[in-house]
Design a protein around this motif. Structure first.
Motif, PDB file in Angstrom:
ATOM      1  N   ASP A   1      -4.238   3.262   0.567  1.00  0.00           N
ATOM      2  CA  ASP A   1      -4.266   2.963   1.938  1.00  0.00           C
ATOM      3  C   ASP A   1      -5.841   2.192   2.056  1.00  0.00           C
ATOM      4  OD1 ASP A   1      -1.627   3.242   2.301  1.00  0.00           O
ATOM      5  OD2 ASP A   1      -2.117   5.312   3.042  1.00  0.00           O
TER       6      ASP A   1
ATOM      7  N   ASN B   1       0.815  -1.436   0.114  1.00  0.00           N
ATOM      8  CA  ASN B   1      -0.065   0.079  -0.004  1.00  0.00           C
ATOM      9  C   ASN B   1       0.833   1.174   0.133  1.00  0.00           C
ATOM     10  OD1 ASN B   1       0.951   0.155   2.623  1.00  0.00           O
ATOM     11  ND2 ASN B   1      -0.994   0.508   3.506  1.00  0.00           N
ATOM     12  N   ASP B   2       0.079   2.506  -0.255  1.00  0.00           N
ATOM     13  CA  ASP B   2       0.833   3.790  -0.209  1.00  0.00           C
ATOM     14  C   ASP B   2       1.873   4.043   1.118  1.00  0.00           C
ATOM     15  OD1 ASP B   2       1.592   6.149  -1.510  1.00  0.00           O
ATOM     16  OD2 ASP B   2       0.179   7.184  -0.296  1.00  0.00           O
ATOM     17  N   THR B   3       1.166   3.674   2.235  1.00  0.00           N
ATOM     18  CA  THR B   3       2.109   3.934   3.383  1.00  0.00           C
ATOM     19  C   THR B   3       3.138   3.035   3.298  1.00  0.00           C
ATOM     20  OG1 THR B   3       0.154   4.704   4.665  1.00  0.00           O
ATOM     21  CG2 THR B   3       1.777   3.642   5.847  1.00  0.00           C
TER      22      THR B   3
ATOM     23  N   ARG C   1      -5.120   5.887  11.966  1.00  0.00           N
ATOM     24  CA  ARG C   1      -4.257   6.168  11.063  1.00  0.00           C
ATOM     25  C   ARG C   1      -3.737   5.016  10.074  1.00  0.00           C
ATOM     26  NH1 ARG C   1       0.952   8.412  14.378  1.00  0.00           N
ATOM     27  NH2 ARG C   1      -0.141   7.085  16.036  1.00  0.00           N
ATOM     28  N   PRO C   2      -3.531   4.947   8.806  1.00  0.00           N
ATOM     29  CA  PRO C   2      -3.258   3.914   8.122  1.00  0.00           C
ATOM     30  C   PRO C   2      -2.097   3.451   8.543  1.00  0.00           C
ATOM     31  CG  PRO C   2      -3.791   5.859   6.603  1.00  0.00           C
ATOM     32  CD  PRO C   2      -3.696   6.382   8.067  1.00  0.00           C
ATOM     33  N   GLN C   3      -1.916   1.937   8.199  1.00  0.00           N
ATOM     34  CA  GLN C   3      -0.913   1.081   8.651  1.00  0.00           C
ATOM     35  C   GLN C   3       0.055   0.665   7.214  1.00  0.00           C
ATOM     36  OE1 GLN C   3       0.369   0.439  11.612  1.00  0.00           O
ATOM     37  NE2 GLN C   3      -1.220   1.161  13.025  1.00  0.00           N
ATOM     38  N   PRO C   4       1.099   0.369   7.254  1.00  0.00           N
ATOM     39  CA  PRO C   4       1.744  -0.267   6.210  1.00  0.00           C
ATOM     40  C   PRO C   4       1.212  -1.569   5.937  1.00  0.00           C
ATOM     41  CG  PRO C   4       3.559   0.643   7.484  1.00  0.00           C
ATOM     42  CD  PRO C   4       2.228   0.948   8.413  1.00  0.00           C
TER      43      PRO C   4
ATOM     44  N   ARG D   1       5.872   4.842   1.407  1.00  0.00           N
ATOM     45  CA  ARG D   1       6.156   6.033   1.759  1.00  0.00           C
ATOM     46  C   ARG D   1       6.952   5.795   3.202  1.00  0.00           C
ATOM     47  NH1 ARG D   1       2.528   8.726   3.865  1.00  0.00           N
ATOM     48  NH2 ARG D   1       0.611   7.403   3.369  1.00  0.00           N
ATOM     49  N   THR D   2       6.901   4.778   3.645  1.00  0.00           N
ATOM     50  CA  THR D   2       7.767   4.395   4.991  1.00  0.00           C
ATOM     51  C   THR D   2       9.144   3.693   4.826  1.00  0.00           C
ATOM     52  OG1 THR D   2       5.593   4.057   6.308  1.00  0.00           O
ATOM     53  CG2 THR D   2       7.558   3.146   7.309  1.00  0.00           C
TER      54      THR D   2
END
Length: 680
Positions: free
Chosen positions: A615, A573-575, A624-627, A578-579
């Motif tokens: 996400d 996913n997007d998170t 909050r979204p999680q990886p 970005r992480t």
């Protein structure tokens, strides 16, 4: 005798003045019915005592990393902390653990789905429960290799077996494993006390030191009993000391990355209802304001009615009725009116209260405790008397003292004291002020609701049917669930009205959350240490992403060819991007060798990133979204028990629910479907 005459006169007034009676009785019924209903909800959820001995001493215990974004919202205690605390404690009299799940159960030639609780023998001691037949669990029942045993709930013994006196020693087959019945609980044990359907049976549970992998932390849902004179704060201090004194490997997978661990200790009811308590308290306050508005409204109606009766009251005064006698008559009329309206309110409240469990979400805490009982009737009665007294006092004081001569004139009478019009205007001001407060509160609630509904959950819930599938996985046939799900999806995709269908282990608002940690080969931190990714691990079939409407940001979805042996395809996913992908290179096309060695049981697995999706908020719209990662369903080494179906339809999803059940039964009569319904 005078009281009987006053009541009779009041009833005649109600009959003769139907318009006035309808307005007044309707206002009172709404106030009383609403108050009694909200009281039943607040009392059942927040105030009703738990059915255990000294239940105020029972507490829930869990760990947090303050400031961390916890992937799993369930309050959990790490097993190292649990075991250290059970070995030595000065603040707790006892500590136990439990898990709850749905199982396929066979008893007395009948197979059904039922909720079961696995609990440690120590938890039954903590609850201080006494069996109505047989015995409770002992520590030997939870030991490795022990004979499988079970305890039936009192309701199960009554409803399934007709209170069979020979029940002890019979077999209860749970997920294809026969268990010998050794006891029946008392009629007041229903643990955990959270949902309406109740627990059908109990199985023994052990809390081992590790889950077979020393690098992965184990979790326990823990309940304790405070020692006499000990506060929750003292228990928290002791638990935090134990949590910081033991090794808790990979604890961030559950609690998130944050400050040093702290232990929370709360009364079971307080912890269970923490999410809904603020809303229920505000709801109770709002209903209180509505009741005051109803009182002011009824008082205004009574003032208007009494103003038109000044001639009648003057005649009564001329015949010798004193001020006290007139005041009693007016107050009696108000109370009679309130009691009649309250009776209507009881009926309205009865309907509303009995409807709450069917309208509330299935996971609403203590929903089974919301019902009509003696407290409901007591509150309705007291509310009726309160409305009658408050709304009738002002008219009684205002019109109980009349000037006899003016009251006989054609224009009526001028009473002693302030004018009736002034009083009515004052009451209108009070009503308006209370209504403004309610309106402001309702507006704030509406804004919050709109904001919550506007949250982008990352999927499209319109015309989506979801269902949990339960298939027993027999020893030596680990692919049975994968084969069953594959065959079921083929049938569903061929049905009219089905646009896409898939299955996964973590559908939104499902029954499971899977957190996972692994190293990303070739990616290091700024100080050269290997990067350990902490993610939510989804296992999905082709068609799952399309059925749920996941937004594809790059690459492609998983396809049928990704289910074949070979390199493992993975969506992220997007998170996650970005992480962990901070070097600026595209995520799609990255390849990692040697991934998931512990999970797959080999160190040569190759994983290809084939797509990036937006996400998804799985269990709450304000988290909050999680990886997250998405792996092919049936990947060796990954648990795929209890998959969730996701079916995108072109028609009302409810119309396909029965067809899904039929297809499941046609494929495997031992399989079962639960929690089936529209995702919305």
């Amino acid at each position: 005798m005078d009281t009987i005459q006053d009541v009779t006169h009041a009833l005649r007034l109600i009959v003769r003045n139907r318009g006035f009676a309808i307005a007044t009785l309707g206002t009172i019924a709404l106030g009383v019915g609403g108050t009694a209903t909200v009281f039943s909800v607040v009392y059942g959820v927040l105030l009703r005592p738990l059915p255990y001995v000294d239940s105020d001493q029972l507490v829930r215990l869990w760990e947090v990393h303050p400031g961390g974004n916890a992937p799993i919202s369930t309050p959990l205690l790490s097993r190292p902390t649990y075991r250290a605390w059970t070995q030595s404690s000065t603040t707790l009299q006892g500590l136990g653990s439990y898990t709850v799940g749905e199982h396929t159960v066979a008893v007395a030639d009948t197979t059904r789905r039922a909720r079961g609780t696995r609990l440690t023998p120590s938890l039954l001691e903590v609850l201080r429960t006494v069996p109505s037949a047989g015995r409770l669990f002992v520590e030997a029942d939870a030991a490795a290799g022990a004979e499988p045993v079970a305890i039936l709930s009192h309701d199960t013994w009554r409803d399934w077996l007709g209170r069979d006196p020979q029940v002890l020693g019979k077999r209860l087959t749970v997920d294809d494993v026969p268990h010998r019945i050794v006891g029946v609980t008392g009629d007041r044990l229903d643990f955990p006390p959270n949902t309406a359907e109740g627990v059908a049976f109990y199985l023994p549970l052990s809390v081992p030191a590790a889950d077979g992998d020393a690098n992965v932390i184990g979790m326990a849902m823990a309940v304790g009993r405070l020692a006499p004179g000990v506060t929750a704060t003292q228990a928290e201090a002791e638990g935090t000391a134990y949590a910081r004194s033991v090794e808790r490997p990979m604890a961030e997978l559950v609690f998130g990355v944050g400050d040093p661990v702290e232990v929370r200790v709360r009364a079971i009811t307080d912890q269970m209802t923490s999410d809904v308590r603020p809303a229920l308290v505000i709801l109770g306050g709002g209903v209180g304001l509505v009741l005051l508005i109803a009182c002011a409204n009824v008082a205004n109606l009574l003032l208007s009615r009494s103003s038109a009766r000044t001639r009648e009251l003057g005649i009564r005064a001329a015949l010798g009725a004193g001020r006290g006698r007139l005041a009693r008559q007016l107050l009696t009329e108000s109370l009679v009116m309130s009691v009649c309206g309250g009776a209507l309110g009881v009926g309205l409240g009865w309907v509303l209260t009995t409807s709450v469990p069917s309208l509330a979400p299935a996971d609403f805490p203590r929903i089974g405790e919301i019902h009509v009982d003696a407290w409901f009737l007591i509150v309705a009665t007291l509310t009726s008397v309160f409305v009658g007294t408050v709304s009738g006092t002002l008219p009684a004081l205002r019109y109980s003292q009349v000037a006899v001569a003016p009251s006989m004139q054609a224009g009526g009478a001028r009473s002693v004291g302030p004018s009736g019009g002034g009083l009515r205007r004052s009451l209108l001001v009070v009503e308006t002020a209370l209504a403004v407060v309610l309106l402001v509160g309702a507006t704030l609630f509406a804004r919050s609701l709109v904001a919550l509904l506007d949250v982008d959950a990352g999927y499209n819930s319109t015309n989506v049917l979801v269902a949990d599938i339960h298939v027993s996985e027999t020893e030596g046939n680990s692919n049975r669930i994968t084969q069953f799900v594959t065959a079921l999806l083929q049938r569903l995709r061929a049905m009219d009205g089905v646009l896409a269908a898939g299955a996964g282990n973590m559908a939104p608002f499902g029954v499971a959350i899977s957190s996972f940690g692994f190293r990303l080969p070739g990616i290091t931190t700024s100080d050269g240490e290997p990067v350990v990714a902490r993610v939510l691990q989804n296992v999905i079939t082709p068609g799952y992403s399309e059925a749920l409407g996941l937004r594809l940001l790059a690459g492609r979805y998983l396809a049928a060819e990704d289910m074949a042996p070979g390199p493992i395809s993975m969506l992220v996913n997007d998170t996650f991007v970005r992480t962990y992908f901070l070097d600026g290179r595209p995520a799609v096309g990255r390849q990692f060798a040697g991934m998931f060695p512990r999970m797959l049981g080999r160190d040569d697995a190759v994983v290809n990133v084939v797509g990036v999706v937006d996400d998804v908020l799985l269990d709450d719209l304000d988290r909050r979204p999680q990886p997250q990662i998405y792996l092919p369903f049936g990947t060796p080494g990954i648990n795929t028990r209890m998959p969730s179906l996701v079916v995108k339809t072109s028609v009302d999803p409810e119309r396909l629910a029965s067809m899904v059940r039929s297809e499941v039964e046609a494929l495997d009569r031992t399989a079962a479907v639960s929690r089936v319904g529209p995702l919305t």
